[in-house]
Enzyme design. Structure first.
Site, mmCIF file in Angstrom:
data_model
loop_
_atom_site.group_PDB
_atom_site.id
_atom_site.type_symbol
_atom_site.label_atom_id
_atom_site.label_comp_id
_atom_site.label_asym_id
_atom_site.label_seq_id
_atom_site.Cartn_x
_atom_site.Cartn_y
_atom_site.Cartn_z
ATOM 1 N N LYS A 128 -3.508 -15.113 -4.376
ATOM 2 C CA LYS A 128 -2.811 -14.079 -3.613
ATOM 3 C C LYS A 128 -1.655 -14.684 -2.830
ATOM 4 O O LYS A 128 -0.518 -14.204 -2.901
ATOM 5 C CB LYS A 128 -3.775 -13.383 -2.652
ATOM 6 N N ASP A 146 -4.553 -8.012 -2.499
ATOM 7 C CA ASP A 146 -5.240 -8.094 -1.209
ATOM 8 C C ASP A 146 -6.218 -6.929 -1.119
ATOM 9 O O ASP A 146 -6.461 -6.229 -2.114
ATOM 10 C CB ASP A 146 -4.237 -8.110 -0.051
#
Length: 261
Positions: A128, A146
């Site tokens: 991420k 996320d």
């Protein structure tokens, strides 16, 4: 995918959703303030389990004192902890940003690498964070999964998977690579402003007609409007022009634009 939806139908619906969100959030950009790849990398690590607003409050102090990987790698642990304490989990985050800074110095001459395989080897950096940095600092398309992105991907029927890496690959297959980063920003913006975790504001959602989860939240438009956290202020076209011209988020805030929910 909904029960009667074909793979082609899902792809078309998903892309239409992204187009609508792009029109609804023309200012959708990463909400962390940064001036270079190093600042974005550190700020993204600090953003775990806190808000971008909180991170943006501490990073000016942090980067004024430690402007690059060399400086931060040599910092005293206690000094860094005191600066980033408001972001929460400050001891673990201090260890991560000092560790990644040392790794940048040792492996990359203090520069942030522009490859996913190199970024994910840095302390505290996962896919991420790496995708955020690759897009924000280097313009490399990527999907950033996320909590907001994962929640919306499932609510919208793009996938029913839970594992972030599997979600990333499943959603990526629905969109051209050039759209990945914009999609990530659009879904994160929508998740923060309207499609909330506990009580979505379905009554004001611009993609409600295309959403298989429509109705799980507040449907009354008036009540939903009270839940929404979105900007439709005058001047958003001017804001878009400023962004295209390369204005930083700090410069835009100084000009009076409210960029954070």
């Amino acid at each position: 995918m909904t029960r009667e939806e074909t793979p082609l139908g899902l792809t078309r619906r998903a892309r239409k959703i992204n187009r609508i969100l792009a029109e609804f959030y023309p200012y959708a950009v990463p909400e962390l303030d940064f001036e270079n790849a190093f600042e974005l990398l550190v700020a993204t690590v600090l953003s775990a389990q806190t808000t971008d607003v909180r991170v943006n409050e501490v990073t000016p102090v942090l980067f004024a004192r430690y402007p690059d990987a060399h400086a931060l790698a040599d910092a005293r642990v206690e000094d860094v902890e005191n600066i980033i304490r408001p972001t929460g989990f400050f001891r673990a985050k201090t260890a991560s940003i000092l560790g990644l800074s040392a790794a940048l110095v040792e492996r990359h001459g203090g520069e942030v690498p522009a490859r996913l395989k190199d970024l994910v080897l840095l302390p505290g950096v996962g896919r991420k964070t790496a995708n955020v940095v690759l897009h924000g600092a280097f313009g490399v398309p990527g999907i950033t999964v996320d909590t907001h992105f994962g929640r919306l991907a499932r609510r919208l029927g793009f996938t029913d998977l839970e594992d972030p890496v599997k979600v990333e690959h499943a959603v990526a297959a629905l969109f051209p690579r050039k759209d990945w980063s914009v999609l990530s920003q659009n879904l994160v913006f929508h998740g923060r402003r309207i499609c909330h975790a506990r009580r979505p504001a379905c009554g004001i959602c611009p993609i409600a007609a295309l959403c298989p989860s429509r109705g799980i939240g507040e449907m009354d438009p008036v009540a939903a409007a009270a839940l929404g956290k979105y900007e439709l202020a005058p001047g958003r076209e001017e804001l878009r022009e400023h962004m295209l011209a390369g204005k930083t988020r700090r410069e835009l805030r100084a000009m009076g634009y409210a960029l954070n929910a």
